[in-house]
Structures are given as C-alpha cells and as structure tokens.
Design an enzyme around this catalytic site. Structure first.
Site, mmCIF file in Angstrom:
data_model
loop_
_atom_site.group_PDB
_atom_site.id
_atom_site.type_symbol
_atom_site.label_atom_id
_atom_site.label_comp_id
_atom_site.label_asym_id
_atom_site.label_seq_id
_atom_site.Cartn_x
_atom_site.Cartn_y
_atom_site.Cartn_z
ATOM 1 N N PHE A 16 0.515 -1.024 -0.281
ATOM 2 C CA PHE A 16 -0.072 0.035 0.148
ATOM 3 C C PHE A 16 0.810 1.237 0.001
ATOM 4 C CE2 PHE A 16 -2.188 2.819 3.175
ATOM 5 C CZ PHE A 16 -2.769 3.767 2.501
ATOM 6 N N GLY A 41 1.548 -7.361 -0.359
ATOM 7 C CA GLY A 41 1.669 -6.427 -1.627
ATOM 8 C C GLY A 41 0.966 -7.265 -2.757
ATOM 9 N N LEU A 78 10.328 -0.216 3.554
ATOM 10 C CA LEU A 78 9.068 -0.288 3.975
ATOM 11 C C LEU A 78 8.567 -1.717 4.363
ATOM 12 C CD1 LEU A 78 8.862 2.366 1.972
ATOM 13 C CD2 LEU A 78 6.732 2.644 2.820
ATOM 14 N N TYR A 146 4.839 -5.599 18.369
ATOM 15 C CA TYR A 146 5.177 -4.976 16.800
ATOM 16 C C TYR A 146 5.934 -3.551 17.187
ATOM 17 C CZ TYR A 146 4.215 -1.743 13.150
ATOM 18 O OH TYR A 146 4.099 -0.752 12.137
ATOM 19 N N VAL A 189 -7.956 0.180 8.894
ATOM 20 C CA VAL A 189 -9.291 0.724 9.392
ATOM 21 C C VAL A 189 -10.233 1.200 8.433
ATOM 22 C CG1 VAL A 189 -8.696 2.833 10.519
ATOM 23 C CG2 VAL A 189 -10.636 1.333 11.350
#
Length: 317
Positions: A16, A41, A78, A146, A189
């Site tokens: 994203f 991805g 990323l 995380y 979300v």
C-alpha cells in the site's frame, strides 16, 4: 534531496504505502527496483516503469543479490510485519521480519553507501503514557511486540548511521490511509470500513469508537518520505490532528452516503486508547507538512476503494 537520475530500491514496494513511494520516485525521474515477497503486496501495484524482485528480506543471500545487482543510491525500507494483533500472536516472526530484516537491509545498503529511509511506527512506539501530540523527543515505550520490534529496528538504523557516517533516516508514520489500502487485517481501518459500507454491512468499532488516531493520507506520506531521504535523524510523518474512530466512521458514512449502525466492542490486546503525533520537526527541518484534509481524503479513498472492489467483482463474474 534530488531523486533524478538515481536508482532507488524500495522494499515493500508492492504494498500500500510502498507503491505510492515508488510512484513518487518514478515521477521524480528515478530508476526504481522493488523488493517484495508479495505476502501483503500485489504485483499490479508496481508500475510498469519499475522492476520487481520477489523475495523475503529475511533471506539475506537473496536480498544481497538483489541489492548488489541494483547498486542503489537510496533505499526506502517499507517491508514489514505491520499488524499489532499478529505480533501478539507470533512475536518471533514479527521480530524476524522487522528486526533481522531491517538489519539485512542496512548491511546490504552500506556496501553501496546508500542512505536508508526506514519506515517506522508512531503510536506503537510512543506508547500509552506519551503526551499528545507526541514529539520525537519523547522516550519510546511500546506496549506491543510490533512496537518493540520497530523500536529495536530503529536502534540498528541509528547505530548504522553513527558508525558508517551514512545519513540513514527514520520516519515514524501515523495511521496512513488512501487508495490501494487493503481491507484485510486491522491495520487498514479506513479500507475495512469502506469495504463494509460499500456492501451495506456493519463494521466493528473497537474500543466502542472512542480510541483516537492521527490519520494521514498516503500521498502526503510518500512526499514527506522523499523529502527525508539522505537527511538523517528521526521524523514524525503525521497531521497532528487527533480523530476518534467514531468520528472517522461518521466521515466515511458521509462519503458513502450510508446510515449503517456499527457494532461496538472492547479494544483489542496491544492497541492504544489514544495516539496523535507532533509534525513540527518535519515542518521545520524538511519543510513539509501534510496537506490533505481528512474528510477530503476519506471521500477520495472511499471512491477509489469502492471502484476497485466493483472492478474486482466484475472480473470474477
């Protein structure tokens, strides 16, 4: 930093946020090599002007081969395990990807003296006791595996900058939303709500809609990441605006033209009640700020995600 006539390597570039960074680099005139294992991805996210190498950043030999072949002058890192709840369920894999994977990227980039722009996290690092909006000076206090893995990776980025003299940069991202965000998993979300509203279904608002986040559009993030390249240091990429989940849902309802009553549930393990970051340092030192207003960005995002979902449905029939 000028990105013209250079080779940029983007890990997670089929994802994203990464794919928007790739678009911005190509627009700036760079040659781009994308490294992605396609676990999150999609190949179609990679534009025709970029080269895609399918590999896992925890596979050091494969990564080294790809980096040595590309000989990048800048690396945007990323690729990550980005789910808080998944990190609680499998903290070892979270650590492997986010810490060991980042170390592998740093080692490979150092051979080519390429600065790394590392995509870190904001709220998950600052923890639950940080003042809001949280600045980069606040001592990190993650409350999830995380957040801990991202903080450990940041420590490696800082250490590599100090010993190598290469200007590696840490970008702490707020809650990023926008086109191409997938509705699978709790990290997206906006995409989850948009997907359900486009189907007339009711989403679940965890924390009973009260938790707050700093929502920043992906095109703003990509632009700010490019501005941070080769600068060194740590920067919040955010808006500085605190928005509740309930407020976010109401904006998406307006974008969708729906009136769907949501489900309410307690906050999930490892998630923060409030999160908002201070954009001041990026504004002062990089000369960049988020430009897209949330309601405008949500309307654009809903339209793009709904159109993509409709196209996918047409292809299946």
């Amino acid at each position: 930093m000028s990105t013209s006539r250079q080779t940029a390597l983007v890990t997670g570039g089929a994802g994203f946020i990464g794919s928007h960074v790739v678009d911005a680099l190509i627009d700036a005139g760079s040659t781009v090599v994308v490294v992605d294992d396609l676990s999150a991805g999609l190949p179609e996210n990679v534009p025709a002007g970029a080269e895609l190498e399918v590999l896992d950043i925890t596979d050091r030999r494969a990564l080294d081969d790809a980096v040595d072949q590309a000989r990048p002058s800048i690396v945007f890192h990323l690729a990550a395990q980005a789910s808080v709840t998944r990190s609680v369920a499998d903290p070892v894999r979270d650590c492997e990807v986010n810490v060991l994977g980042t170390l592998n990227v740093l080692v490979a980039a150092t051979r080519h003296e390429a600065p790394v722009v590392f995509s870190s996290t904001g709220g998950a690092i600052y923890g639950s006791q940080a003042p809001l909006p949280s600045s980069e000076e606040w001592p990190p206090a993650p409350i999830s595996p995380y957040g801990a893995s991202k903080l450990a990776a940041e420590a490696y980025v800082n250490a590599w900058r100090e010993y190598s003299g290469i200007a590696h940069t840490i970008c702490r991202l707020a809650n990023v939303y926008g086109p191409r965000q997938r509705h699978h998993g709790e990290a997206g979300v906006v995409a989850i709500f948009s997907h359900l509203l486009s189907r007339g279904e009711s989403p679940t608002l965890y924390g009973f809609g009260a938790p707050t986040r700093d929502y920043v559009h992906v095109s703003d993030v990509a632009r700010m990441m490019l501005a941070s390249a080769g600068r060194g240091g740590t920067y919040n990429l955010c808006t500085g605006v605190e928005t509740t989940v309930a407020e976010l849902y109401a904006m998406l309802q307006r974008a969708a033209g729906t009136d769907v009553e949501p489900q309410l549930a307690p906050l999930r393990e490892g998630e923060l009640e409030r999160s908002c970051m201070d954009p001041g340092r990026a504004a002062r030192e990089l000369g960049v700020r988020a430009q897209i207003e949330l309601e405008d960005g949500l309307r654009e995002t809903f339209d793009a995600l709904a159109a993509g979902q409709s196209s996918a449905s047409t292809r299946r029939t």
